[in-house]
Design an enzyme around this catalytic site. Structure first.
Site, PDB file in Angstrom:
ATOM      1  CB  THR A 157      46.134 -12.525  26.460  1.00 53.25           C
ATOM      2  OG1 THR A 157      45.124 -13.295  27.126  1.00 53.25           O
ATOM      3  CG2 THR A 157      45.480 -11.554  25.498  1.00 53.25           C
ATOM      4  CB  THR A 194      33.666 -16.642  29.727  1.00 51.29           C
ATOM      5  OG1 THR A 194      34.873 -16.340  30.386  1.00 51.29           O
ATOM      6  CG2 THR A 194      33.815 -17.934  29.006  1.00 51.29           C
TER       7      THR A 194
END
Length: 412
Positions: A157, A194
């Site tokens: 991203t 994570t």
């Protein structure tokens, strides 16, 4: 977690390094940039043992719920991931995540329940599932042993670089490969795992032990990094084991074979964790904090994480400001059992090492040398609590002007 005599070799091909795995990445239209892939697939030629850990955020992405159901039997054969849209907080989110699984399952001639699904990107916007459905044939047709790079690119991203790592090691006379890809740059402060991370191995290992290894190693790696203190809604770490290395099945957690596998997994996840911390949004420096001398492991972990999470410490590192008092402050408000009058703090880089705090008070250090140390792009913070043998390491990054710029304009 690593023993001094642990030997391994770094190898290419990331998530395709292990026997039996292929991958691909294509642009389906979720991202505006047509030159960047936004849909990835990882596929095993055989059914795999599977294990995963997920975000503890009470707001979870729809793919998390679907994947949890699919991995109830601890088996999987494929992983499909999209970027550009998190498929989170949408009333039809689980339905569309299930369509993703069914669509690629039809292409691969496997069951939809054997597919892991993951998404990353904007939260709260409807996922245009037709783009993924239309791209599924190309995703399947481009599967290859060299497809790891495209898959690694497709899951990004705000990341500025791909994150891949793979190693080979020997377990009971057999060569075992472990490799993975990950993404993460912002909203990084895990409480389990994570970001997104996908690991493959050709080791033969019982599913219960694979799950134990993933949970334990994640606690020492991904759970020890922080970029901005925000725990994502879509965090996931998934490991698939194909058993094609032909090693004797690892079935005893006390065995040397299991310990070797755990150490190999640690190396891969630790390197991917460091890459995420180093690529934190807007970051210019990687921070590594090593805490030793703690009475208990939990105290060492609390202190290390407290330091690399501190906005004041992160800002000082960005400004190359030798304000070591901020580090001591972060130690002081962390949880754990320690006496501040026993604490020693050193700062180091390739430019050298300086003790800045001794017995809880200022040490006599060379300010100019310390300023030079802080100019490097990797800074090491060493903390000795002086009370025991337990230790822990955490990774983070500095806090720069660009972090605010990136997140102020994230939606656009």
């Amino acid at each position: 977690m690593l023993t001094k005599d642990f030997n391994y070799t770094v190898i290419p091909n990331g998530v395709c390094a292990a026997q039996g795995f292929v991958a691909s990445g294509v642009h389906c239209g979720l991202r505006k940039n047509k030159n960047r892939p936004d849909l990835a697939l990882i596929y095993s030629e055989t059914m795999c043992q599977a294990a995963a850990v997920y975000t503890q955020n009470r707001v979870k992405g729809a793919p998390i719920y679907v994947t949890q159901r699919h991995l109830a039997n601890q088996q999987a054969q494929a992983i499909i991931i999209n970027s550009g849209n998190a498929n989170t907080c949408n009333p039809d989110g689980e339905e569309k995540a299930q369509i993703m699984c069914q669509t690629i399952a039809d292409q691969l001639a496997i069951a939809a329940s054997d597919v892991v699904v993951a998404s990353t990107g904007i939260i709260g916007e409807s996922l245009p599932i037709e783009l993924i459905v239309d791209a599924a044939p190309a995703l399947k047709n481009q599967l290859s042993r060299e497809g790891n790079d495209q898959a690694a690119a497709a899951i990004l991203t705000t990341d500025t670089c791909q994150k891949e790592y793979a190693i080979s090691l020997e377990i009971a006379g057999k060569t075992v490969n472990i490799g993975g890809i990950s993404k993460g740059s912002g909203m990084i402060h895990p409480n389990m795992a994570t970001m997104l991370c996908f690991v493959t191995t050709d080791a033969a290992i019982e599913s219960t032990l694979l799950q134990q290894a993933v949970r334990d190693v994640t606690d020492e790696t991904f759970n020890m990094i922080s970029v901005d203190g925000d725990t994502s809604t879509n965090d996931m770490v998934t490991v698939l084991a194909s058993s094609l290395a032909d090693n004797t099945l690892i079935s005893d957690s006390n065995s040397a074979e299991y310990q070797s596998f755990v150490q190999g997994l640690y190396v891969v996840l630790m390197q991917l964790s460091r890459k995420i911390a180093q690529d934190g949004e807007g970051a210019s420096k990687l921070l590594e904090c090593q805490v030793t001398g703690a009475k208990e492991k939990s105290t060492a972990r609390f202190v290390a994480k407290s330091i690399i999470t501190s906005s004041l410490v992160k800002s000082a590192m960005f400004g190359q400001d030798p304000n070591w008092g901020r580090i001591l402050c972060a130690i002081g408000y962390s949880d754990g059992d320690f006496a501040i009058e026993n604490v020693q703090v050193d700062l180091a880089s390739t430019k050298g090492r300086e003790t800045v705090c001794l017995n809880g008070s200022r040490a006599d250090f060379d300010v100019k040398k310390l300023e030079s140390i802080l100019t490097e792009d990797e800074i090491f913070i060493y903390v000795d609590l002086g009370q025991g043998e337990a230790k822990a390491t955490a990774w983070g990054c500095d806090l720069t002007y660009d972090y605010v710029k990136i997140n102020a304009d994230y939606h656009t």
